[in-house]
Scaffold this motif. Sequence first.
Motif, mmCIF file in Angstrom:
data_model
loop_
_atom_site.group_PDB
_atom_site.id
_atom_site.type_symbol
_atom_site.label_atom_id
_atom_site.label_comp_id
_atom_site.label_asym_id
_atom_site.label_seq_id
_atom_site.Cartn_x
_atom_site.Cartn_y
_atom_site.Cartn_z
ATOM 1 N N PRO A 18 41.225 67.701 79.221
ATOM 2 C CA PRO A 18 41.810 67.328 80.473
ATOM 3 C C PRO A 18 41.604 67.828 81.704
ATOM 4 O O PRO A 18 41.238 67.575 82.590
ATOM 5 C CB PRO A 18 43.448 67.157 80.161
ATOM 6 C CG PRO A 18 43.573 67.596 78.690
ATOM 7 C CD PRO A 18 42.062 67.915 78.043
ATOM 8 N N ASP A 19 41.325 69.246 81.449
ATOM 9 C CA ASP A 19 41.213 70.125 82.667
ATOM 10 C C ASP A 19 39.773 70.100 83.172
ATOM 11 O O ASP A 19 39.555 69.800 84.496
ATOM 12 C CB ASP A 19 41.448 71.652 82.330
ATOM 13 C CG ASP A 19 42.905 71.923 81.755
ATOM 14 O OD1 ASP A 19 43.738 71.136 82.086
ATOM 15 O OD2 ASP A 19 43.072 73.011 81.213
ATOM 16 N N THR A 74 36.433 60.850 83.591
ATOM 17 C CA THR A 74 37.385 60.653 82.287
ATOM 18 C C THR A 74 37.181 61.537 81.058
ATOM 19 O O THR A 74 36.282 62.438 81.212
ATOM 20 C CB THR A 74 36.949 59.246 81.980
ATOM 21 O OG1 THR A 74 35.959 59.055 81.167
ATOM 22 C CG2 THR A 74 37.029 58.182 83.011
ATOM 23 N N GLU A 75 38.217 61.726 80.325
ATOM 24 C CA GLU A 75 38.148 62.571 79.294
ATOM 25 C C GLU A 75 36.924 62.218 78.169
ATOM 26 O O GLU A 75 36.249 62.904 77.690
ATOM 27 C CB GLU A 75 39.408 62.744 78.439
ATOM 28 C CG GLU A 75 40.681 62.996 79.420
ATOM 29 C CD GLU A 75 42.006 63.382 78.627
ATOM 30 O OE1 GLU A 75 41.934 63.470 77.361
ATOM 31 O OE2 GLU A 75 42.939 63.548 79.317
ATOM 32 N N ALA A 95 38.166 67.331 82.920
ATOM 33 C CA ALA A 95 38.167 65.745 83.512
ATOM 34 C C ALA A 95 38.703 66.150 85.045
ATOM 35 O O ALA A 95 37.973 65.550 85.970
ATOM 36 C CB ALA A 95 39.059 65.055 82.760
ATOM 37 N N LYS A 96 39.727 66.765 85.002
ATOM 38 C CA LYS A 96 40.291 66.953 86.330
ATOM 39 C C LYS A 96 39.268 67.530 87.170
ATOM 40 O O LYS A 96 39.088 67.294 88.458
ATOM 41 C CB LYS A 96 41.546 67.652 86.332
ATOM 42 C CG LYS A 96 42.594 67.689 87.475
ATOM 43 C CD LYS A 96 43.959 68.226 86.965
ATOM 44 C CE LYS A 96 44.423 68.890 88.410
ATOM 45 N NZ LYS A 96 45.174 70.189 88.045
ATOM 46 N N ALA A 97 38.723 68.832 86.955
ATOM 47 C CA ALA A 97 37.826 69.524 87.814
ATOM 48 C C ALA A 97 36.968 68.823 88.160
ATOM 49 O O ALA A 97 36.115 69.077 89.301
ATOM 50 C CB ALA A 97 37.403 71.022 86.842
ATOM 51 N N GLY A 141 36.365 65.505 88.143
ATOM 52 C CA GLY A 141 36.699 64.146 88.413
ATOM 53 C C GLY A 141 36.247 63.046 87.642
ATOM 54 O O GLY A 141 35.714 61.977 88.123
#
Length: 260
Positions: free
Chosen positions: A198-199, A207-208, A201-203, A205
Amino acid sequence: MLKGKAALVTGSTSGIGLGIAEAFAKEGAHIVLNGLGRPDDIEALRARIAGEFRVTVRYDGADMTRPDTIESMMRKAVAEFGAVDVLVNNAGIQHVAPVDEFPPEQWNAIIAINLVASFHTIRLALPAMKKRKWGRIINIASAHALVASPYKSAYVAAKHGVAGLTKAVALEVAEQGITVNAICPGYVRTPLVEKQIPDTAKARGITEEQVVRDVLLAAQSTRQFVTIGQVASLARYLASDDAASITGAILPVDGGWTAH
Ligand code: NAD
């Protein structure tokens, strides 16, 4: 093969470390487990390994960020078994963030657990290994000891450090029956990897699912996760007498990742 020897594996309440501890117990080694977790779960694990393989299994909850607890764990293990014949530096954590947003306390924890703790365990294990003229030090580094990925500055720095530590210590003890090597796994689907999906994916931009396909497995030519068993098998070999001439080696188990 390891009958009667004592093996201490840091971070062995989960993942790769647990797999290595079990593989060594199967070979007849007495085991010191270490790592975080719920006391009941850890006791169940300790009792299961001791019962299944009929070896002595101790647990020490030393915190790898604290040299004092590392020192007391090593002293207790050497006092009980005469030496830590096989030392596996495996405890590790990860944090994924751009370097200019990297929380300094996470940076410090990653360097402490993934790199500095190995200096302490090694310096405390060596005197008894030297007396026995036999020892095996196996550092669980990473493909990130050889190549970098963005957003993992602390981890990459720590693992490159582990590679350097491995080579330097190997040279120091080469004539004393002690080998020092690093295993560099690619991605293994353990809690450490699950947590960073998840991290990442966030960094980035994305999806997982894209992280698994386009970031993790994209790096590995086999497009397969490495298994815990594959890493444990190499650790078992490095701990054997057959591996006496392998020292100072940085050994990838990464599905071809670092061949790029
Ligand atoms: P994991 O999260 O399953 O296990 C990590 C272990 O370290 C656990 O037992 C945990 O309790 C312990 N630990 C964490 N902080 C600690 C502390 N402060 N003190 C003592 N123990 C602590 O992760 P894993 O994937 O099995 O990772 C094991 C090693 O393998 C790490 O060094 C990691 O960097 C390395 N590695 C993992 C992968 C992978 O894809 N999973 C790839 C390359 C290298």
